[in-house]
Design a protein around this motif. Structure first.
Motif: not given
Length: 503
Positions: A372-377, A333-336
């Motif tokens: 952006p690379p926000i997911m640590r999967a 949500l923060d990175t839209q």
């Protein structure tokens, strides 16, 4: 020959989404076709850093940021994920052959199970549902309970810390697909799994380009026809899919839900699902992941084997089943995320930093400028969720149906018929629904949902600016500060001016 014909029909006439049958999916008879589809792209290496995670007090390096590509998926029948996909693929080929007449006339695309009056009613309801995005209101959710005790997957008191979704299982389902949700409910009953069925955003409800804009969402600028492995313009079905998942993420943030299992209604739970899910989560206790693929279709080799049943995945497709933690939902949500939409499974892979060499998706590096690379999967190996055999023909993202349209081909403006957002689609969930099961008082306060007996504080409302967008407590604090400045200014004999104009 029959297998090759069935595969060709699935990929060609049925327009199977983006040629997404990798080489190891395929039977020997159709292997050459899939290999040709997955031709390699020029190599563009994009190296970024690594993140260090803690496991049992010891440092372990995981590639939670971009890494050199692990390469296209290698067919290895000994790999549990590959073996499971092989069985699924072979059964899908058999299903296609058994239903060849229905497939050839594209019966799956016509919603033949619905009467004309049902279609009219469902279209009206779908448009109303779209007007409530991104909120999940009470009318958008239906709780299904099995068992009398609180649902837990992980043994012991540390389940929440391990990402146990507990009672927070969400099944995304389209109203015009009753056969899918009926099957999903039967699966839930067989596995004694409690869940909340969520009414999906139906892409068929999108009639004008202005409808998309009314939701304050946007397709990735310059998307055009996607990329070579998914060579088609963005469809209304893909918009509906993205917005449906986003609504659950938004619900998590509003209600402080620490972890949620999100399923699409074509899921097929594997044997001993509940027990194995808890065991696999326990294997990676202490790792700081925020996205766990419970079902997946890998296009690249795994980067590493993290535990016996968990891997670091490469470029991955499918969103049929995954666990998302609150921190991940908030980051989306923060990175839209909804302001630069691409197909959701591609979005997840790029937000994991995957595909930067362009071998599977030659536009991944370009799109990463907005994602952006926000997911640590991490991913479960083998998957514990698969789509049920034959479900691809009823998919609004995998197939082109009569109701499916390219967003770019829609009329620009619907005038008075353009979607009008429901006023309840804005602001805090507190005014319209009960706190989600498993939400603590402290979580409720953080999300703007008041505990029982307390007055809720309004959350910041999208679309508002300045002081009107602030939570009540912030406004009161700002007014108190400005009152102090006013008294100080009066003592000096000068007019008071706000030091926070318009904020």
């Amino acid at each position: 020959a029959n297998h090759s014909k069935a595969t060709a029909m699935a990929i060609g006439r049925g327009r199977l989404r983006g040629h997404r049958l990798s080489a190891w999916h395929c039977s020997r008879a159709s292997l050459a076709m899939a290999v040709a589809v997955l031709a390699l792209r020029p190599l563009r290496m994009a190296l970024k850093g690594k993140e260090r995670m803690l496991l049992g007090g010891h440092s372990q390096v995981l590639a939670f940021a971009s890494q050199p590509s692990p390469g296209p998926r290698v067919y290895n029948p000994e790999d549990p994920t590959t073996a499971l996909h092989q069985r699924y693929h072979d059964r899908t080929i058999q299903y296609t052959m058994d239903n060849m007449e229905w497939v050839e006339r594209k019966g799956y695309s016509k919603d033949e199970h619905l009467q004309p009056e049902q279609k009219v009613s469902l279209r009206r309801e779908a448009r109303q549902r779209l007007s409530r995005w991104p909120r999940l209101l009470q009318e958008d959710m239906r709780r299904i309970r099995h068992g009398t005790t609180k649902q837990r997957f992980c043994p012991g008191p540390e389940g929440e810390a391990m990402g146990d979704p507990m009672d927070n299982v969400f099944v995304i389902s389209l109203g015009r697909r009753p056969e899918k949700v009926q099957r999903a409910e039967q699966q839930l009953k067989e596995h004694q799994l409690s869940a909340t069925v969520v009414t999906a955003m139906d892409g068929d409800a999108i009639k004008y380009q202005n409808d998309v804009e009314a939701c304050v969402v946007q397709i990735m600028p310059g998307y055009e026809s996607g990329y070579s492995n998914h060579n088609m313009p963005f469809t209304t079905g893909e918009v509906g899919c993205f917005l449906s998942h986003y609504a659950v993420w938004n619900h998590m943030v509003e209600n402080g839900i620490q972890s949620a299992l999100i399923l699409e209604d074509d899921f097929d739970l594997q044997e001993d699902f509940k027990k194995r899910l808890g065991e696999y989560l326990a294997e990676v206790k202490g790792l700081d992941w925020n996205l766990m693929y419970v079902g997946r279709s890998p296009m690249e080799n795994d980067l590493s084997q993290v535990s016996e049943h968990v891997v670091e995945p490469g470029y991955t497709l499918w969103t049929v089943g995954y666990i998302l933690r609150l921190e991940g939902a908030a980051a989306l949500l923060d990175t839209q995320a909804s302001r630069h939409m691409i197909p959701l499974d591609d979005f997840f892979s790029i937000s994991m930093g995957r595909g930067m060499d362009g071998q599977y998706n030659e536009r991944a590096l370009e799109w990463s400028a907005s994602i952006p690379p926000i997911m640590r999967a991490l991913g479960m190996n083998p998957p514990l969720v698969m789509p049920y055999v034959g479900s691809m023909f009823l998919s609004d993202t995998a197939m082109l149906r009569e109701g499916t349209r390219y967003v770019r081909d829609l009329p620009r403006d619907g005038g008075s018929d353009t979607l009008r957002p429901d006023p309840r689609s804005q602001g805090s969930a507190a005014a319209s629904q009960e706190p989600t099961p498993g939400t603590s008082d402290s979580q409720s306060r953080r999300s703007g949902v008041a505990p029982s007996g307390e007055e809720p504080e309004p959350a910041t409302q999208p679309g508002l600016s300045g002081r009107a967008a602030m939570p009540k407590a912030w406004r009161e604090a700002l007014e108190a500060i400005e009152a102090l400045y006013a008294r100080a200014a009066a003592a000096r004999g000068s007019p008071a001016q706000s030091r926070y104009p318009g904020r």
